[in-house]
Structures are given as structure tokens and as C-alpha cells.
Scaffold this motif. Structure first.
Motif, short mmCIF file in Angstrom:
data_model
loop_
_atom_site.label_atom_id
_atom_site.label_comp_id
_atom_site.label_asym_id
_atom_site.label_seq_id
_atom_site.Cartn_x
_atom_site.Cartn_y
_atom_site.Cartn_z
N PHE A 1 3.61 80.69 7.21
CA PHE A 1 4.07 79.10 6.85
C PHE A 1 3.90 77.86 7.64
N GLN A 2 3.23 76.70 7.15
CA GLN A 2 3.10 75.99 7.85
C GLN A 2 3.75 74.48 7.19
N THR A 3 4.20 73.60 7.98
CA THR A 3 4.24 72.22 8.05
C THR A 3 4.07 71.65 9.34
N PRO A 4 3.59 70.24 8.48
CA PRO A 4 2.50 69.20 8.84
C PRO A 4 4.27 68.19 9.72
N GLY A 5 3.09 67.34 10.86
CA GLY A 5 3.72 66.58 11.71
C GLY A 5 3.04 66.11 12.38
N THR A 6 3.19 65.25 13.69
CA THR A 6 2.89 64.53 14.51
C THR A 6 2.62 64.55 16.08
#
Length: 373
Positions: free
Chosen positions: A172-177
Motif C-alpha cells: 500500500f502506498q501514500t503520496p506525500g512530501t
């Protein structure tokens, strides 16, 4: 230039097959004699560590013996060369040969002794005979630049992370900075020393079994572009794969007990064996346990086995098996010799993967104490 592995490296790789935590309580596994802090030019795999096996190791310039049955199963009170155990220890120390034992952990593990017996018999394990626990699971969360997400995702899955049931590469992956400032002495893949850098990143979360944790983390560090990898590791309460002694399997088609006994003789290369039960009765579900299985006849019956294939059957336990309607085939304890090729093949593949030139051999000495006339 040759690349010779150390004893510790070899055992680290081997313990990915047979982790120590799988061993039964008080089982004397691990180093028995010698040290792992040395280069190992040749490894010998054996079932037992008898004096003739040690003589074979000396003759072949072996540095490390990996055995299934511990040499020092009962602790020595003295090292006296007038007795066999004392002579064995003396020879090992004199010739700088290390002995490492993997006993019940090699029985329990996936791909270990009991599954090697099933493979030799041509049956597919379907269940555990005696469950001793389940593999501990961890959740790995790692932060990676968007540009490298596909590369890392594939590498983690190929290393064994993210296996759930019949599915692999479950991530599972989540985008962010992400933000960071490289300090003096760093060599950043992205950014400049002394300046705060912001990067579009992806947080990847996946599940990792304890047995693969070391290798998965190593792959993660190798495939990640950053000098310092940011990741979290959380122990989970989820139950992993069942672990335990023995296996339950089914024959492709029913056989008579007599036919199965003949098949066992040929498959496990034994000249004779003992059978309890009606030789003309059809059997289909089998329980398989290498070594001494006397304590587990009730479990075999409860698991629905028609016949229990195990060694060292006691006289009164044979009566108990008859009484509960369980057939037993006893081909002896020495059939655990199937582990020699299994371990050699595993280590050979690992050596090739690691680019190691350490040699491997299997002991050719017959350690079966019984003669059949």
C-alpha cells in the motif's frame, strides 16, 4: 580473486532456512565446537557427527560441519580422548573444524527435513502435524522518491515482502512530501549540503515475515537511492504461517498399506522397515515425521491420518496405535539423511547468489547404526 565466506556469513544465510527461534525448548542447537569467526574454504553437510564423519572431514580439509543431529546432545562433563566424544572434540579442535547443529528448527521449518521426506515420497504437504506456533509478522513502512517507487516496489516483492495468501507484491502506498537538509560530510543523492530540500515521495507499507526480515531490509537498502533510508518497522499481532513438527499429506490415489510400505522402502532407500496394521487395508491420508514420532500418534489420528510414517517406534506405542486404528510405517531414524542434499542445494544456491567460492560437500559416510540380516 576468490571470494571465501566466513563461518558467520554462511550461518547467517543458513539460518534464513532454519531460524533458531523455531527450535524446541532446550534443544542444543547452534555452535557445538569451534568458532564462526574465520574464513571457510569448505563446508560439509551431515546427518550425524560421529568419529568416522570427523575423519572424513579432516581428510577433505573441511572447515565447517553443518549437522542435523547435535554432537553434544548431552553436555560433556569432561573431554577425555579415551572416550569417543572426547576424541571427536579433540580432533575437531586440533584440525580447527567448527561444528554447527540445526536440529528441531530444521525439522519444523518450511523446506526442512519433514518436507524433504514428503518430497522423497512424492507427496505434497497439506497441513502441519503438530502445530508449535506461527511465524511473527512485521509491517515495514519505507519512504522513497516517486522516481524510484516502481524499482523499490518490485525489489521488495521479489525479496518476499508483501506475500498474503496466494498473492505477492502486496504493497500500500501514500503520496506525500519529504524534506531534509544534508549536513557536512554527507553525499546526498538529491539536494545540496546545508540547504533544505523538498522531494515528492511515496510511503510504501508492506508485510514481512520474521524469517525474511534481514534479507528484505538488505534489499531495501541496496535498491533505495538515499544515503540514509527512512523507514519504520512495527511488530504485528496478525498470525503468520503455521509452524510445527511433521506434515500431513494425501496420496494421489489410495494404496494398500503393503503397497505404501514398499513405496517408502524404495523412496527412502531402506532395506527393510516395520509396519503396524492390516497390510491389505487401503490408506490415503498420511502423517510424516522424521526421527522419533512416538509422542505424536494421537495427533496423527486426530488429523485424520490413515498411516503415520515415522521412526523409532516403541513396542507399547505400537500396541496403542493398533488400538486406535492407526497404521504405522517405521523406516527408521536414519531416513532423515534426506536433509543432506536439501541443505547442500540451499547453500549452493545462496553461495552462487552471493558470489561466494566456498566449496560444499555432503558426507558420504554411512551413520546408520543398524545392520539388517
Amino acid at each position: 580473486m576468490s571470494n571465501i565466506a566466513t563461518g558467520q556469513q554462511i550461518i547467517n544465510w543458513f539460518e534464513q532456512l532454519a531460524p533458531k527461534h523455531l527450535a524446541m525448548d532446550k534443544d542444543p542447537i547452534g555452535i557445538q565446537v569451534g568458532t564462526l569467526n574465520k574464513k571457510v574454504n569448505k563446508v560439509m553437510v551431515t546427518l550425524d557427527v560421529l568419529e568416522n564423519v570427523v575423519d572424513e572431514a579432516i581428510k577433505n580439509d573441511v572447515d565447517l560441519i553443518i549437522a542435523h543431529h547435535p554432537l553434544l546432545y548431552v553436555p560433556l562433563k569432561q573431554v577425555n580422548p579415551d572416550h569417543e566424544k572426547g576424541r571427536i572434540v579433540q580432533k575437531l579442535l586440533k584440525h580447527d573444524i567448527t561444528v554447527y547443529a540445526a536440529h528441531t528448527n530444521l525439522d519444523v521449518t518450511k523446506g526442512g527435513v519433514n518436507e524433504a521426506l514428503c518430497e522423497a515420497l512424492g507427496v505434497e504437504p497439506k497441513d502441519i502435524l503438530v502445530e508449535t506456533g506461527s511465524e511473527k509478522l512485521y509491517k515495514l513502512a519505507v519512504y522513497v522518491p516517486e522516481t524510484h517507487q516502481d524499482q523499490l516496489r518490485l525489489a521488495l516483492g521479489d525479496a518476499g515482502a508483501g506475500h498474503i495468501g496466494d498473492y505477492s507484491h502486496c504493497i500500500f502506498q501514500t503520496p506525500g512530501t519529504g524534506s531534509f537538509k544534508p549536513l557536512d560530510g554527507t553525499n546526498p543523492y538529491i539536494g545540496t549540503q546545508g540547504e533544505i530540500e523538498k522531494v515528492e515521495e511515496v510511503k510504501m507499507e508492506t508485510i514481512v515475515p520474521q524469517s525474511l526480515l534481514t534479507s528484505v531490509l538488505k534489499v531495501m537498502e541496496e535498491e533505495h537511492p538515499y544515503e540514509e533510508v527512512a523507514y519504520d518497522l512495527f511488530p504485528l499481532e496478525n498470525k503468520g504461517e503455521k509452524q510445527g513438527a511433521g506434515r500431513i499429506a494425501k496420496l494421489d490415489e489410495p494404496k494398500t498399506l503393503r503397497e505404501l510400505a514398499e513405496h517408502v522402502k524404495q523412496s527412502l532407500e531402506v532395506p527393510t522397515l516395520r509396519v503396524v496394521g492390516d497390510l491389505d487395508k487401503k490408506v490415503e491420508t498420511i502423517a510424516v515425521l522424521g526421527g522419533d514420532g512416538n509422542k505424536f500418534i494421537s495427533q496423527a489420528k486426530r488429523k485424520g491420518a490413515d498411516v503415520f510414517i515415522t521412526g523409532d517406534l516403541y513396542f507399547h506405542v505400537a500396541h496403542d496405535a493398533l488400538g486406535m486404528g492407526l497404521n504405522v510405517i517405521d523406516p527408521g531414524h536414519h531416513v532423515e539423511k534426506v536433509m543432506k542434499k536439501k541443505v547442500k542445494d540451499y547453500l549452493q544456491a545462496e553461495f552462487e547468489k552471493q558470489g561466494v567460492d566456498t566449496e560444499l560437500m555432503v558426507s558420504q559416510v554411512n551413520t546408520e547404526p543398524f545392520q539388517f540380516i
